[in-house]
Design an enzyme around this catalytic site. Structure first.
Site: not given
Ligand SMILES: Cc1ncc(COP(=O)(O)O)c(C=O)c1O
Length: 379
Positions: A49, A101, A172, A197
């Site tokens: 971990r 998101y 992000d 993604k």
């Molecule tokens: C822009 C963005 N940030 C963060 C996330 C969260 O990622 P995860 O689904 O890997 O937890 C997503 C998920 O769709 C996203 O589109």
């Protein structure tokens, strides 16, 4: 090694194994590591971990791609988000972009507010609004391009405003990836990716990544990464590393496809609006051209006829699969208001009910256009 990202994505975190010469990193499944006397670790590994060789390879790869000094890997993008939010203290104010998101909003609104974090929302494409909102904020959360409306935020300008108010800037950068933009070069303190993604790129692994140049913050993040324990498995780390190798070629192809599809949609009489940072009609097109290598492979649009038409459309495509998520080789279509962004209903982040989001993949663009054409006609 090289300043060129095309070379970096192939080689980052990929030193051949000194013992065997293996070119692909080993998937090290061991959860514990022999110590030569108490505290006598080999290379600092003691428990899976806390650290793991495959994860370390991935973490050094994202650090290199973001021109950072520290990389951290997590079990998901939201686990990475959570880890960054652990930098806040009760009473701190978090300023969030007004299109983001849905899961990021849900975490801030439904979880962190309960622990005394003040969450405020601002349209970050409006720098006057950011300047007015930033005093007193502890952290400014940028997403660019935004999900699902594809707004583009000026990272340098927002990071300057945040710094002048003593706030951290987090970007992000999931939609852009390090191939299209490098937020730390533009003044951000932390950059985050849902590796689920584009970095993974094949719809087969959930993961999150963070990179920073700040030693103290990296130490705090590393502490919480271990203390809270939302770490990725060694196999997941290996899958993300494997996906990263082809990031540059996948992005080039997907962005080219998206640009063609966006222009084609913009010319149609049965489409009311197209949101794509590469279109001349996009309000931040110039900024996108300056800030991003290419305008990305995500786009959203509003078919004439509102939600009913949109629902018929997303059910009628054959190549575009109706599914959540994005950023993989195959093209996906979805209805954010009812799917990925259901949690923003009634909030300042609410999205139009008839908005359709496309994650454009690397298939033949003629096939993709033909698929959309027949679905639009049947809708
Ligand atoms: C822009 C963005 N940030 C963060 C996330 C969260 O990622 P995860 O689904 O890997 O937890 C997503 C998920 O769709 C996203 O589109």
């Amino acid at each position: 090694m090289s300043d060129d990202i095309e070379t970096q994505v192939v080689h980052a975190g990929a030193e051949p194994d000194p013992a065997t010469g293996a070119v692909s990193p080993a998937i090290q499944m061991s959860t514990t590591f022999k110590q030569d006397g108490v505290g006598g670790t080999r290379g600092g590994f003691e428990y899976g971990r806390s650290d793991n060789p495959t994860r370390r390879a991935l973490e050094s790869a994202i650090a290199e791609l973001e021109a950072a000094s520290h990389g951290l890997a997590y079990a998901s993008g939201l686990a990475a988000t959570q880890n960054i939010l652990y930098l806040l203290e009760p009473g701190d104010r978090l300023l969030l972009t007004d299109d983001a998101y849905g899961g990021t909003w849900r975490l801030a609104d439904k979880v962190w507010r309960r622990y005394g974090i003040v969450v405020d929302v601002v349209d970050m494409t409006d720098l006057d609004a950011v300047a007015a909102a930033v005093p007193g904020a502890r952290m400014v959360w940028v997403e660019t391009p935004t999900n699902p409306l594809l707004k583009v935020v000026d990272i340098s300008a927002v990071a300057r405003l945040a710094a002048s108010a003593g706030a951290l800037t987090v970007v992000d950068s999931t939609f852009a990836t390090p191939f299209l933009q490098r937020p730390l070069d533009l003044g951000a303190d932390l950059v985050l990716h849902s590796a689920t993604k584009y970095l993974g790129g094949h719809s087969d692994v959930i993961g999150g990544l963070v990179a920073t140049r700040n030693d103290v913050r990296a130490e705090r993040l590393r502490f919480h990464q271990n203390a809270a324990g939302a770490v990725p498995s060694p196999f997941d780390c290996w899958l993300v590393l494997r996906g990263m190798r082809t990031l540059a070629v996948r992005m080039e192809r997907a962005c080219a496809n998206a640009g063609l599809i966006a222009s084609w949609l913009a010319d149609r009489a049965d489409v009311d609006a197209v949101h794509y940072p590469g279109l001349p009609s996009h309000p931040q097109q110039e900024l996108a051209a300056r800030q991003m290598r290419l305008p990305g492979a995500m786009l959203s649009f509003e078919p004439t006829g509102g939600e009913e038409a949109a629902r018929r459309l997303v059910a009628a495509t054959r190549l575009f699969t109706l599914a959540e998520s994005l950023g993989a080789v195959e093209s996906l279509i979805e209805l954010p208001a009812a799917m990925t962004h259901a949690s923003v209903a009634g909030s300042a982040l609410e999205v139009p009910p008839g908005l359709v989001r496309l994650s454009v993949g690397i298939e033949s663009v003629e096939d993709l256009v033909a698929d959309l054409a027949s679905a639009l006609e049947s809708a």
